[in-house]
Motif scaffolding. Structure first.
Motif, PDB file in Angstrom:
ATOM      1  N   SER A  53      37.646 -39.511 -15.368  1.00  0.00           N
ATOM      2  CA  SER A  53      39.009 -39.229 -15.844  1.00  0.00           C
ATOM      3  C   SER A  53      39.668 -38.042 -15.150  1.00  0.00           C
ATOM      4  O   SER A  53      40.877 -37.882 -15.241  1.00  0.00           O
ATOM      5  CB  SER A  53      39.006 -39.002 -17.360  1.00  0.00           C
ATOM      6  OG  SER A  53      38.268 -37.851 -17.690  1.00  0.00           O
TER       7      SER A  53
ATOM      8  N   LEU B 199      45.599 -41.434 -17.327  1.00  0.00           N
ATOM      9  CA  LEU B 199      45.900 -40.621 -18.514  1.00  0.00           C
ATOM     10  C   LEU B 199      47.395 -40.327 -18.611  1.00  0.00           C
ATOM     11  O   LEU B 199      47.936 -40.195 -19.709  1.00  0.00           O
ATOM     12  CB  LEU B 199      45.079 -39.336 -18.506  1.00  0.00           C
ATOM     13  CG  LEU B 199      43.595 -39.519 -18.854  1.00  0.00           C
ATOM     14  CD1 LEU B 199      42.835 -38.204 -18.730  1.00  0.00           C
ATOM     15  CD2 LEU B 199      43.413 -40.091 -20.257  1.00  0.00           C
TER      16      LEU B 199
ATOM     17  N   ALA C 118      42.794 -43.050 -25.492  1.00  0.00           N
ATOM     18  CA  ALA C 118      41.555 -42.850 -24.729  1.00  0.00           C
ATOM     19  C   ALA C 118      40.463 -42.415 -25.711  1.00  0.00           C
ATOM     20  O   ALA C 118      40.554 -41.346 -26.292  1.00  0.00           O
ATOM     21  CB  ALA C 118      41.756 -41.780 -23.661  1.00  0.00           C
TER      22      ALA C 118
END
Ligand code: MN
Length: 403
Positions: free
Chosen positions: A3, A12, A24
């Motif tokens: 990520s 994101l 998430a």
């Protein structure tokens, strides 16, 4: 997964802008712990995984109550979490075991980690079919091919894929035209590439990406890996996948059909398009401004303008004598079994060595070829066997270079 990397942070951003659609639940990073800590504060996942036990302690101290894993096992724990889709943007072969785990748990996969399919193509795609899960491509070229194929006789592997022999014998695909930017060394001679610097190789003309894939783009091994990825995603044999160098990077790939019709997918080079399509499939997200006929400037609208950026689209053959990784990848795919795993493992090791200043740029393809010639052929049948071959091929790289 991954990520804090290039794909992860863009994913994101999409999640941040669409809080009604996405959440998430798990995040992972390898070494950028401070970025991960910021992401945990903002996105409030249920569990995370980091590279080392020490880093796991740092994160645990900061967030009591958060489940914190680490190492290879940690990635597999996150892959097994209860969720709708696992976005795998891990780097290299480390993506294989988590992908396999997520598929065996029945999760759909948004795949940005092409090494998963290069090393484990047969194993992974057959598990997808068995588990009835979707393997949605995030690689821009494969997302393009996927979009061209929808409604045209095939789609990405798994649930959305139509088997040619299961009541649907109709398979109209003639060729996949896989586009390539050509990287920073397009047009150069082999001789002139011997002394290129790390900075020159990292200076990609069109895409801003992680360092491993950027070096792969400079050697064009990235395109070789993508040929193998396309073979497994779309079940099209290697000889029907043709690389077209397209320096403008507007056409992200094309499919040619048996009636001579060619469908292309186009857009400005922006990874948010393939990421958001994979996460939101079959729907699309609003990524550009709503249409306004008085406003054509793509800097304002965010959409491709064919009167400026899209005006001149050019195509050329790749120079296979200079970019030898292309032929190595086709050879590995033809040979099958351990060959693509050995090639991929050697490449990963050599790219790391080049980035560490240990070897020259053309040592990458020279050494991959030597390793591939030396490694005895085997047919691995499990993730463990694949990872074993990967480790042995990296050892062989070190042995050959120490002579
Ligand atoms: Mn790509």
């Amino acid at each position: 997964m991954g990520s804090t990397g290039s794909i992860g942070t863009q994913a994101l951003e999409i999640i941040r802008n669409n809080p009604d659609k996405f959440r998430a639940v798990g995040l992972t990073c390898r070494s950028r712990v401070s970025s991960l800590i910021e992401q945990i504060r903002e996105f409030k996942p249920l569990a995370v995984s980091v590279g080392t036990a020490d880093d796991a302690e740092i994160v645990s101290a900061e967030f009591p109550g958060l489940e914190v894993y680490h190492g290879e096992e940690g990635l597999v724990e996150i892959a097994a979490m209860d969720c709708d889709i696992v976005l795998n943007s891990l780097m290299g072969i480390s993506g294989l075991a988590p992908t396999y785990k997520a598929i065996s748990c029945g999760r759909d996969i948004a795949l940005a980690n092409k090494e998963t399919l290069v090393a484990g193509g047969e194993l992974v795609t057959s598990l997808c079919r068995k588990m009835n899960v979707r393997l949605l491509p995030v690689d821009s070229e494969h997302s393009a091919i996927f979009q061209c194929l929808e409604g045209n006789g095939g789609s990405a592997c798994g649930r959305a894929y139509r088997e040619p022999d299961e009541g649907h014998p109709y398979r109209p695909i003639r060729r996949i035209l896989l586009t390539a930017s050509g990287g920073p060394f397009r047009g150069r001679s082999l001789e002139s590439m011997k002394n290129v610097t790390i900075q020159q190789a990292l200076n990609h003309p069109k895409w801003s990406m992680g360092s491993k894939i950027t070096i792969d783009s400079a050697t064009m091994m990235n395109k070789g890996l993508e040929v193998i990825e396309a073979r497994w995603l779309f079940d099209v044999p290697a000889e029907r996948i043709d690389i077209h160098v397209h320096p403008e990077s507007i056409v992200h790939s094309m499919v040619e059909f048996m009636d001579g019709s060619v469908i292309a997918q186009m857009g400005l080079p922006d990874m948010k398009i393939p990421i958001s399509l994979a996460l939101n499939y079959p729907d699309r997200l609003d990524l550009v401004k709503p249409f306004d006929r008085n406003e054509r400037d793509e800097k304002v609208s965010g959409a491709l303008d064919f009167f400026t950026t899209g005006k001149n689209l050019t195509f050329e053959q790749p120079d296979r004598k200079v970019f030898r990784c292309i032929d190595l990848a086709y050879a590995a795919l033809r040979e099958g079994g351990s060959a693509p795993i050995v090639m991929n493992g050697a490449n990963e090791e050599l790219v790391a060595m080049f980035l560490g200043g240990e070897i020259g740029f053309t040592d990458i393809h020279d050494t991959i070829e030597k390793v591939m010639n030396k490694y005895p052929f085997t047919s691995p049948a499990s993730v463990e066997e694949i990872l074993h071959i990967d480790r042995k091929s990296r050892k062989l790289v070190r042995e050959i270079l120490s002579k």
